[in-house]
Write a protein that holds these residues in place. Structure first.
Motif, short mmCIF file in Angstrom:
data_model
loop_
_atom_site.label_atom_id
_atom_site.label_comp_id
_atom_site.label_asym_id
_atom_site.label_seq_id
_atom_site.Cartn_x
_atom_site.Cartn_y
_atom_site.Cartn_z
N CYS A 707 0.56 -1.03 0.02
CA CYS A 707 0.10 0.03 -0.15
C CYS A 707 0.57 0.71 0.08
CB CYS A 707 -0.76 -0.04 1.06
SG CYS A 707 -0.17 0.14 3.16
N GLN A 708 0.69 2.79 -0.39
CA GLN A 708 1.22 3.63 -0.58
C GLN A 708 1.54 4.13 1.08
OE1 GLN A 708 -1.47 7.01 -1.17
NE2 GLN A 708 0.65 7.48 -2.66
N SER A 709 1.32 3.94 1.63
CA SER A 709 1.56 4.54 3.26
C SER A 709 2.61 3.61 3.79
CB SER A 709 0.15 4.59 4.56
OG SER A 709 -1.02 5.56 4.01
N SER A 710 2.74 1.99 3.03
CA SER A 710 3.14 1.34 3.98
C SER A 710 4.75 1.72 3.27
CB SER A 710 3.03 0.03 4.22
OG SER A 710 2.94 -0.43 2.62
N SER A 711 5.05 1.70 1.68
CA SER A 711 6.41 1.77 0.88
C SER A 711 7.24 2.09 1.33
CB SER A 711 5.50 1.94 -0.32
OG SER A 711 5.00 3.14 -0.50
N GLY A 712 6.60 3.95 2.39
CA GLY A 712 8.36 4.47 2.77
C GLY A 712 8.26 4.37 4.62
N ASP A 713 7.34 3.60 5.14
CA ASP A 713 7.46 3.33 6.60
C ASP A 713 8.73 2.59 7.05
OD1 ASP A 713 6.64 3.75 9.24
OD2 ASP A 713 5.09 2.99 8.76
N TYR A 714 9.75 2.84 7.77
CA TYR A 714 10.99 2.22 7.83
C TYR A 714 10.70 2.05 9.80
CZ TYR A 714 12.42 3.68 3.47
OH TYR A 714 12.46 3.81 2.41
N SER A 715 9.37 1.68 10.39
CA SER A 715 9.09 1.82 11.44
C SER A 715 9.34 0.23 11.95
CB SER A 715 8.16 2.76 12.38
OG SER A 715 6.83 2.26 11.52
N LYS A 716 9.17 0.17 12.73
CA LYS A 716 8.39 -1.67 13.17
C LYS A 716 7.01 -1.98 12.86
CE LYS A 716 8.36 -5.17 17.17
NZ LYS A 716 8.35 -4.96 17.71
N LYS A 717 6.16 -1.21 12.75
CA LYS A 717 4.83 -0.98 12.29
C LYS A 717 4.73 -1.59 10.63
CE LYS A 717 0.64 1.83 11.19
NZ LYS A 717 -0.27 2.94 10.97
N GLY A 718 5.79 -0.57 9.86
CA GLY A 718 5.61 -0.86 8.44
C GLY A 718 7.32 -2.55 8.23
N LYS A 719 7.32 -2.33 9.38
CA LYS A 719 8.49 -3.82 8.72
C LYS A 719 7.55 -5.06 9.09
CE LYS A 719 11.15 -6.52 12.20
NZ LYS A 719 12.11 -6.26 12.98
N ILE A 720 6.88 -4.79 9.92
CA ILE A 720 5.12 -6.58 10.76
C ILE A 720 4.91 -5.86 9.05
CG2 ILE A 720 3.53 -6.63 11.87
CD1 ILE A 720 5.91 -7.37 13.27
N PHE A 721 4.33 -5.23 8.34
CA PHE A 721 3.33 -5.07 7.19
C PHE A 721 3.79 -5.82 5.95
CE2 PHE A 721 1.90 -3.79 2.94
CZ PHE A 721 -0.01 -4.15 3.55
N ARG A 722 5.14 -5.09 6.07
CA ARG A 722 6.16 -6.22 4.66
C ARG A 722 6.31 -7.60 5.33
NH1 ARG A 722 8.27 -0.87 4.84
NH2 ARG A 722 9.65 -1.39 6.22
N GLU A 723 6.25 -8.18 6.57
CA GLU A 723 6.39 -9.05 7.09
C GLU A 723 5.41 -9.94 6.56
OE1 GLU A 723 8.30 -10.82 10.28
OE2 GLU A 723 9.47 -9.30 10.02
N MET A 724 4.26 -10.06 6.94
CA MET A 724 3.11 -10.37 7.15
C MET A 724 2.99 -10.22 5.40
SD MET A 724 0.79 -7.82 9.63
CE MET A 724 -1.00 -8.57 8.36
N LEU A 725 2.75 -9.13 4.78
CA LEU A 725 2.99 -9.40 2.99
C LEU A 725 3.28 -10.38 2.51
CD1 LEU A 725 1.17 -8.03 0.60
CD2 LEU A 725 3.30 -6.93 0.65
N ASN A 726 4.88 -10.32 2.76
CA ASN A 726 5.96 -12.24 2.20
C ASN A 726 5.06 -12.85 2.60
OD1 ASN A 726 7.42 -10.23 0.65
ND2 ASN A 726 8.50 -9.32 2.29
N ASN A 727 4.71 -13.73 3.81
CA ASN A 727 4.09 -14.36 4.11
C ASN A 727 2.36 -14.93 3.58
OD1 ASN A 727 6.25 -14.45 6.67
ND2 ASN A 727 4.31 -13.98 7.77
N CYS A 728 2.10 -13.57 3.30
CA CYS A 728 1.26 -14.17 2.11
C CYS A 728 1.66 -14.95 1.21
CB CYS A 728 -0.45 -12.75 2.22
SG CYS A 728 -0.96 -12.74 4.62
#
Length: 789
Positions: A707-728
């Protein structure tokens, strides 16, 4: 008795007296003060095979009423008139479900089937009746440009306490209407399947086929006006009359070619021989007619059915062996020669039509099955008007190390590209541009057009189908969550079923089961429209409309998932036992369809240990606007406020889980842990339905993408989102030895008629539209029927 479609042709003004009748020669009336009226008729034969109740809400007495009219106001005064009714099979008069007889109403020139009583779902009423309508235009002035509207009405009357039937009831009313448009091209010849479904509240299937031909009518001689005009005026009138006679002969040539070719096609398709020897023995003619007909037939054979009329109307062959426009040669003939050809062609068409009607009656079921299969194969091409197809590559997987590098800004080049444009807005704009192009499109085909769809093409949902091409499964190196997994854990042990499953596998039955799961505060019948389309594609599929979580969707997803798993297992075992008792069970195909949080419940159920033995049977998964990545990034402020109220005022457990507030450590939240479970990797096909207009579910969450908001988020929140996305996404990557269909389907509804209200502002309208319309499901499911069989 009945009015017919009359082609008025003014005859020649001969000087000599009429010749004596000669049985061996056809001749024109040669009276000075008389004009010739040639008569032809479009016969539209409608065969009704059965009435199948998919999902009628009310028991009672029903009838199917059929009428026909011209579409253009120019011909509004003329309607189709029933001319013949043939009851193929006598109804079961001993049954209480069919009473009375069919009826023709001379007031509105309609046909009504015999009344039949509907008592339960998936009930069949065999009607087996052929109704023929004659179409009349009035005065013929040129080629037909008007379409014909074929109207089906569903009449309903309640069951009276005294047990009387529908014909005794005064409370008969039209419950639903379904109209079709027969284009002008089809009026010269057509054999097509025509399923009648009525509407979402009266979901039935009336198995119907339509057969059309142009037939010869009578020939009349009419007295001309006594006042004569100048010689030049008479010559102009004769030329005009000849033009009409030429058009009529050309139309008969086309109709004969189509009818003969269709007979050959049907004979070949159903492997039944048709005796056409009488066509040449009884109807001999000059070299011209034989040559012209053969060229027309060759053209019709070499051309796709949908294009036959456009080709055969303009091609003929003249005696010298050269091809030319048929009207050029026909104009060289005298009127009496054209008149003779009119009768010859008309006799041949009548002969072929009678052969077809006898052949149809003897092979009605085989012909209907053939036409139904042809109709099914043509759906994707016809409905591609509203569907846009594309292919995209699945993004390359990102390892845990790479995600840590991104978070710590140690990577030289970001692995995940920052999204600068809002994907939902881009998708909505793309759909709107396509909708505008449809509004300017002139749909001019030969197929029967369903006016539920073609009535206002610009109001139909636009579907952007994105086929995701699988990338290789990512390496087990690095800190991937697959690294520490025991390889034996990936093996799924088969469930304990009856021993007959392993014997005679090749001759056994495949048990197909589809489970439908509703969303938040939903009802078990919410997805009934999607189920009905699935039933039409494969009537043998068993359906479970999950009820176990009704009125309990505010609870913990783990509890809801466990209840669903237990419900599914009980249902599957029951159906497997039933099949094993009656024969051999070859295999099981277990599919799931979920709406909204119903998709989270499905994945939670699949993560339960009791469901693991059934993973090997997973077949197709359809996610209808499911929040697979939760609400970690949600841009709908109004909806977010509603979620906040539910958490504060009602302490709704599932809302805490959706918004990642169910644990202080985001890595311990429900959604993050669910993404690690193997809930998607065993499905053979995965279809994710989303809508940029749906404000209830984040667009990226329904599509399982960045998503647009997560693509530039380097916080732990962004990291968790990218992990979830990769897992799926890793679960949807097919192993190299298997083929997996993974599609994202963007559904863009026309909400212009709904106006600006609270539902459209907060995005609820599109979220609920998935449940209230079935056109999007019809398009997707009939375009990819192999996924639902």
């Amino acid at each position: 008795m009945f009015r017919r479609f009359k082609w008025f042709i003014t005859g020649l003004n001969h000087q000599q007296k009429p010749a004596k009748p000669d049985a061996k020669r056809l001749s024109l009336p040669k009276e000075r003060n008389r004009k010739l009226m040639l008569e032809a008729v479009h016969e539209v034969a409608i065969y009704i095979h059965r009435f199948h109740n998919l999902d009628l809400f009310q028991q009672g007495w029903y009838q199917v009423k059929i009428s026909m009219r011209w579409e253009d106001s120019e011909y509004a005064a003329s309607v189709g008139t029933p001319s013949r009714v043939v009851q193929y099979d006598a109804p079961d008069l001993g049954s209480d479900d069919i009473l009375g007889v069919w009826k023709i109403d001379d007031t509105d020139h309609s046909f009504s089937s015999q009344p039949f009583r509907i008592r339960y779902a998936r009930q069949d009423i065999l009607l087996s009746v052929m109704i023929s309508f004659n179409l009349s235009l009035g005065k013929f002035e040129g080629p037909i440009t008007s379409a014909v509207i074929l109207k089906f009405e569903l009449l309903y009357a309640p069951v009276l306490e005294n047990g009387s039937n529908m014909q005794d009831s005064a409370d008969v009313s039209p419950a639903a209407v379904h109209e079709f448009r027969i284009p002008p091209k089809a009026l010269l010849g057509l054999h097509s399947y025509c399923p009648v479904h009525f509407d979402a509240f009266h979901a039935v299937l009336v198995d119907t086929s339509v057969h059309i031909s142009l037939l010869k009518g009578n020939v009349h001689s009419m007295k001309k006006p006594s006042r004569s005009n100048s010689r030049s005026h008479e010559e102009a009138c004769e030329k005009f009359d000849k033009e009409k006679l030429v058009l009529l002969v050309k139309a008969f040539l086309t109709s004969r070619a189509i009818l003969l070719q269709e007979l050959r096609n049907l004979s070949k398709a159903i492997h039944e021989t048709i005796d056409l020897s009488g066509l040449t023995s009884q109807h001999d003619e000059t070299n011209f007619l034989s040559a012209s007909t053969e060229v027309v037939m060759a053209t019709a054979t070499a051309t796709a059915d949908s294009q036959v009329p456009e080709k055969v109307q303009n091609v003929s062959k003249i005696p010298n062996g050269t091809s030319d426009v048929s009207s050029d040669y026909l104009h060289t003939l005298q009127n009496d020669e054209l008149y003779r050809r009119f009768h010859f062609l008309g006799d041949q068409i009548l002969y072929l039509w009678s052969i077809f009607l006898k052949f149809h009656r003897a092979n009605k079921t085989k012909i209907l099955d053939h036409l139904r299969n042809a109709w099914s194969s043509d759906r994707r091409a016809e409905w591609s008007i509203w569907m846009v197809y594309s292919k995209v590559e699945m993004p390359q997987p990102t390892s845990r190390n790479e995600i840590d590098d991104i978070q710590g800004h140690r990577a030289k080049v970001p692995v995940i590209r920052k999204i600068t444009d809002d994907p939902s807005q881009a998708a909505a704009m793309r759909a709107e541009l396509h909708r505008r192009s449809i509004a300017q499109m002139r749909i001019n085909n030969r197929s029967i057009q369903d006016l539920h769809i073609f009535g206002d093409p610009s109001r139909i949902p636009i579907i952007i189908v994105e086929r995701v091409v699988n990338a290789p499964l990512r390496s087990l190196s690095g800190k991937s969550y697959f690294r520490n997994m025991d390889p034996q854990d990936a093996k799924v042990s088969p469930p304990e079923i009856d021993s007959s499953f392993s014997s005679n596998k090749q001759r056994g039955r495949i048990l197909k089961i589809a489970v439908f799961v509703h969303g938040f505060q939903g009802h078990h019948l919410d997805l009934r429209l999607v189920r009905n389309q699935w039933l039409l594609i494969d009537p043998k599929t068993e359906f479970l409309m999950s009820e176990v979580n009704e009125d309990k969707t505010s609870e913990d997803f783990r509890d809801m998932g466990l209840r669903l798993a237990q419900e599914v297992i009980a249902f599957v075992k029951k159906k497997m036992d039933k099949v094993s008792r009656s024969g051999t069970l070859k295999n099981v195909k277990l599919s799931f369809v979920g709406h909204s949080i119903g998709n989270v419940i499905i994945r939670t159920a699949l993560a339960e240990s009791i469901m693991e033995p059934y993973h090997r049977y997973l077949h197709t998964y359809v996610s209808v606007s499911g929040p697979h990545l939760g609400y970690l990034y949600s841009s709908n402020s109004l909806f977010n406020s509603g979620l906040w109220l539910l958490k504060k005022l009602k302490n709704t457990r599932c809302i805490h889980q959706l918004t990642f507030t169910d644990d202080v450590d985001i890595e311990n939240t429900f959604f993050y842990q669910l993404s690690k479970q193997k809930t998607l990797e065993s499905f053979k096909s995965i279809i994710l339905l989303s809508s940029p207009q749906d404000g209830y579910v984040p667009y990226h969450s329904a599509r399982i993408e960045m998503c647009q908001s997560s693509s530039g988020d380097y916080s732990k929140k962004g990291k968790i989102f990218r992990e979830m996305l990769n897992n799926c996404l890793d679960q949807m990557r097919a192993p190299s030895s298997e083929q997996r269909m993974f599609m994202r389907c963007d559904v863009n509804f026309d909400t212009s008629l709904q106006g600006r209200n609270l539902n459209t502002i907060i995005g609820r309208a599109a979220h609920i539209e998935f449940l209230e319309t079935d056109i999007f499901a019809k398009f997707i499911m009939w375009s990819f029927p192999e996924l639902f069989r």
